[in-house]
Design a protein around this motif. Sequence first.
Motif, PDB file in Angstrom:
ATOM      1  N   UNK A  38       0.821  -1.209   0.000  1.00  0.00           N
ATOM      2  CA  UNK A  38       0.000   0.000   0.000  1.00  0.00           C
ATOM      3  C   UNK A  38       0.856   1.261   0.000  1.00  0.00           C
ATOM      4  N   UNK A  39       1.889   1.283   0.846  1.00  0.00           N
ATOM      5  CA  UNK A  39       2.760   2.457   0.911  1.00  0.00           C
ATOM      6  C   UNK A  39       3.504   2.661  -0.405  1.00  0.00           C
ATOM      7  N   UNK A  40       3.936   1.573  -1.011  1.00  0.00           N
ATOM      8  CA  UNK A  40       4.647   1.687  -2.289  1.00  0.00           C
ATOM      9  C   UNK A  40       3.721   2.228  -3.370  1.00  0.00           C
ATOM     10  N   UNK A  41       2.523   1.653  -3.463  1.00  0.00           N
ATOM     11  CA  UNK A  41       1.568   2.151  -4.465  1.00  0.00           C
ATOM     12  C   UNK A  41       1.252   3.617  -4.223  1.00  0.00           C
ATOM     13  N   UNK A  94       7.958  -2.095  -8.185  1.00  0.00           N
ATOM     14  CA  UNK A  94       7.919  -3.562  -8.207  1.00  0.00           C
ATOM     15  C   UNK A  94       9.127  -4.166  -7.522  1.00  0.00           C
ATOM     16  N   UNK A  95      10.315  -3.590  -7.755  1.00  0.00           N
ATOM     17  CA  UNK A  95      11.536  -4.074  -7.110  1.00  0.00           C
ATOM     18  C   UNK A  95      11.464  -3.879  -5.596  1.00  0.00           C
ATOM     19  N   UNK A  96      10.953  -2.733  -5.173  1.00  0.00           N
ATOM     20  CA  UNK A  96      10.806  -2.465  -3.742  1.00  0.00           C
ATOM     21  C   UNK A  96       9.858  -3.470  -3.094  1.00  0.00           C
ATOM     22  N   UNK A  97       8.743  -3.738  -3.737  1.00  0.00           N
ATOM     23  CA  UNK A  97       7.780  -4.699  -3.196  1.00  0.00           C
ATOM     24  C   UNK A  97       8.381  -6.102  -3.160  1.00  0.00           C
ATOM     25  N   UNK A  98       9.045  -6.509  -4.234  1.00  0.00           N
ATOM     26  CA  UNK A  98       9.659  -7.842  -4.279  1.00  0.00           C
ATOM     27  C   UNK A  98      10.709  -7.995  -3.179  1.00  0.00           C
ATOM     28  N   UNK A  99      11.572  -6.993  -3.021  1.00  0.00           N
ATOM     29  CA  UNK A  99      12.603  -7.038  -1.985  1.00  0.00           C
ATOM     30  C   UNK A  99      11.976  -7.064  -0.592  1.00  0.00           C
ATOM     31  N   UNK A 100      10.951  -6.251  -0.379  1.00  0.00           N
ATOM     32  CA  UNK A 100      10.291  -6.203   0.927  1.00  0.00           C
ATOM     33  C   UNK A 100       9.594  -7.498   1.274  1.00  0.00           C
ATOM     34  N   UNK A 110       9.888   3.676 -15.196  1.00  0.00           N
ATOM     35  CA  UNK A 110      10.904   3.656 -14.135  1.00  0.00           C
ATOM     36  C   UNK A 110      10.246   3.509 -12.766  1.00  0.00           C
ATOM     37  N   UNK A 111       9.178   4.261 -12.528  1.00  0.00           N
ATOM     38  CA  UNK A 111       8.489   4.175 -11.240  1.00  0.00           C
ATOM     39  C   UNK A 111       7.855   2.811 -11.014  1.00  0.00           C
TER      40      UNK A 111
END
Length: 121
Positions: free
Chosen positions: A69-72, A104-110, A98-99
């Motif tokens: 949710x925070x990432x979106x 997506x990378x942030x969510x996958x890593x998290x 890019x965003x």
Amino acid sequence: MAERYSSFAPGGTAWFLQRVTAAFLIVVLAFHFFLLHFVNHAWEIEFAGTQQRMENVGYFLTMVLFLITATFHGVNGVYNALVNQGLTGTSKKVVLAILVIAGGALIAQGIWVALVMQGFM
């Protein structure tokens, strides 16, 4: 008087999701802050305690939803702020790509870190 412009169409899906995610984030951030600053003080937070909290399915799911949710909310807000500043054409598409990739990378890593903390991996 200056005319107000927003890339969010009132009543549109992006407009609605931005508000829903904001409301969710307020509630979950309050829970997160209360738990990690009042119930468990900063000096009491340890890796083992984090693992123990993440083993609780409710806590784990809440934190994963918090991440998504925070990432979106952040990516959508940055993108629309740039659109409101006049971003158009190819630049708009490149920035969106890019965003989306960064989000997506942030969510996958998290999620990977959450799974490790939960003991699943």
